[in-house]
Design an enzyme around this catalytic site. Sequence first.
Site, PDB file in Angstrom:
ATOM      1  CE  LYS A  38      -1.784   1.553   3.984  1.00 29.42           C
ATOM      2  NZ  LYS A  38      -1.501   3.083   4.349  1.00 29.42           N
ATOM      3  CG  ASN A  39       2.283   2.760   3.600  1.00 30.39           C
ATOM      4  OD1 ASN A  39       0.976   2.974   3.364  1.00 30.39           O
ATOM      5  ND2 ASN A  39       2.587   2.505   4.911  1.00 30.39           N
ATOM      6  NE  ARG A 108       0.051  11.537   7.045  1.00 31.42           N
ATOM      7  CZ  ARG A 108       0.726  13.045   7.001  1.00 31.42           C
ATOM      8  NH1 ARG A 108       0.006  13.832   7.304  1.00 31.42           N
ATOM      9  NH2 ARG A 108       1.788  13.416   6.854  1.00 31.42           N
ATOM     10  CB  CYS A 132      -5.099  10.552  10.963  1.00 31.07           C
ATOM     11  SG  CYS A 132      -3.633  10.115  11.176  1.00 31.07           S
ATOM     12  NE  ARG A 137       0.778  10.680  10.135  1.00 33.55           N
ATOM     13  CZ  ARG A 137      -0.051   9.744   9.393  1.00 33.55           C
ATOM     14  NH1 ARG A 137      -1.147   9.062   9.916  1.00 33.55           N
ATOM     15  NH2 ARG A 137       0.640   9.133   8.447  1.00 33.55           N
ATOM     16  N   PRO A 138       2.231  16.721  11.110  1.00 34.31           N
ATOM     17  CG  PRO A 138       3.993  17.373  12.284  1.00 34.31           C
ATOM     18  CD  PRO A 138       2.906  16.195  12.316  1.00 34.31           C
ATOM     19  CB  VAL A 139       3.311  18.723   5.839  1.00 37.39           C
ATOM     20  CG1 VAL A 139       2.472  17.334   5.807  1.00 37.39           C
ATOM     21  CG2 VAL A 139       2.442  19.885   5.978  1.00 37.39           C
ATOM     22  CG  ASP A 140       7.591  20.308  10.491  1.00 39.25           C
ATOM     23  OD1 ASP A 140       6.730  19.346  10.578  1.00 39.25           O
ATOM     24  OD2 ASP A 140       8.609  20.320  11.302  1.00 39.25           O
ATOM     25  CG  LEU A 141      10.316  17.225   9.124  1.00 41.22           C
ATOM     26  CD1 LEU A 141      10.626  15.675   9.485  1.00 41.22           C
ATOM     27  CD2 LEU A 141      11.640  18.244   9.451  1.00 41.22           C
ATOM     28  CG  ASP A 326       2.819   1.288   9.525  1.00 41.93           C
ATOM     29  OD1 ASP A 326       3.012   1.643   8.400  1.00 41.93           O
ATOM     30  OD2 ASP A 326       2.467   2.228  10.310  1.00 41.93           O
ATOM     31  CB  VAL A 348       6.897   6.225  14.912  1.00 37.58           C
ATOM     32  CG1 VAL A 348       6.737   6.960  13.496  1.00 37.58           C
ATOM     33  CG2 VAL A 348       7.921   5.368  14.953  1.00 37.58           C
ATOM     34  NE  ARG A 418      -7.274   5.186   5.132  1.00 36.41           N
ATOM     35  CZ  ARG A 418      -6.685   6.074   5.536  1.00 36.41           C
ATOM     36  NH1 ARG A 418      -7.128   6.526   6.735  1.00 36.41           N
ATOM     37  NH2 ARG A 418      -5.622   6.704   5.065  1.00 36.41           N
TER      38      ARG A 418
END
Length: 452
Positions: A38-39, A108, A132, A137-141, A326, A348, A418
């Site tokens: 999936k990923n 996401r 979620c 789940r930030p996206v700063d990086l 996971d 994590v 999902r």
Amino acid sequence: MSARTSPESYSQPEEDKSVLRVWGKSPLQGQVKISGAKNSALAIMAGALLCPKDCHLRNVPTLVDVSRMGEILTALGVKLKRNNDILEIDARHIGQSKAPYELVSQLRASFFVIGPLLTRLGVARVPMPGGCAIGARPVDLHVRGLQAMGADVQIEHGTVHACIPGNSRRLKGARIYLDYPSVGATETLMMAATLADGETIIENAAQEPEVVDLANFCRAMGARIRGAGTNTIVISGVPSLHSVDYSIIPDRIEAGTFLVAGAITHSEFSLAPIVPEHLTAVIAKLRAIGAQILEEGPNRLRVIGSPERHRATDIETLPYPGFPTDMQAQFMALLTLSDGDSVISETVFENRLRHVAELSRMGADIRVKGNHAIVRGVPMLSGAPVLATDLRASAALVLAALAADGQTTIHGLQHLDRGYDNIEGKLRQLGARLERAQAENVDPAMFQLQPK
Ligand code: EPZ
């Protein structure tokens, strides 16, 4: 990486009224086919936006998340054609650079389109994915890395607006250090760098197999990438890429979930295809508690659950090659029946112990202290109505139900669908007794955990 309080509200997938009824204690046998990862599929579908010619993907799993990513690509003007596990992607003409909020907020991983869109079109507008169930789940990086490559990035009204200033329309190679080896940030920046002007070095990069799969996909299109799978990835930008025919790796988390299914039911069966070295930490832990994992061929494993109770062990989730977050919920389900105390530390994500309450409803003895769960093994679990809160928590509840005494009814199946390709069909084929049915009228109060 600073700990973040997870948001109260997050976009819950639409309510699914069906339930999964599982009758426990059926031994499993035979063999199970593992689907594509999936990923990997989600990142590679985003990467297909880099391809101005034919893009032919094989071994694509049938999952809600893959369908959602397809909807987002379609909204951007991409043409898709699906034929079983083959996906043809035609991204010759990307109609626009704005991904729709109502789709991004449900997946996401769709945020990963920002890198390919920006480097292909010179502009990208992607809504913040939002938090979620498992964390903020930030996206700063992702954002800081794109800025280091010369992008002008503003966040306005919940949308990330990125563009390449001046007439160059090309990002510039840069040296980027990631404060945390984020899988998504590594993938976003690696994809952005494939068409940049010059060399990009990503330090403290994520080493997950899905990152390597994406790098191999990009190299198959003509990208120049070295070091994927190590903590330093070097990308030399090229002017353009070409058509590609690529097969996605097997899903190591689905495979790990089935290995745990074999252990928790004390069964014996085979799994294929599988890449054993993608599961080194999980296999080591299964062997440590007394399960046998045998290599039956280059891409085939056999799991043999211990005839007695498994031993306890401690788990700490870490970036790859450490124990995968996971697989944390699934392994916790297994340890609830082990002989002794196990300590599980989730390092994590900041809110990924929500399955504890539901496992406790089935008789598990688990105490949570911060991001640690102390699991005291019990001789048995008993079937109960339970509610899944996120994807891997739902898998953990299925596993616990397979071992429990009596019937378990699992609500919240939208999470399971999902990330697992026909998990109930595969389990049924191994001999599990389970069926999907419509939920009778459900009294939400029954999910309130009774005080101990
Ligand atoms: C990917 O998510 C996977 N999803 C997740 O799988 C997986 O759990 C995760 O990697 C870790 O292995 C996909 O690949 C689609 P991260 P991602 O960025 O990329 C923090 C599943 O069940 N962070 O490695 O979102 C973040 O908050 C899913 O299949 C920042 O602080 O994970 C988290 O604490 C769940 N800033 C940590 O890094 C950023 O800009 C790891 O996140 C990005 C991340």
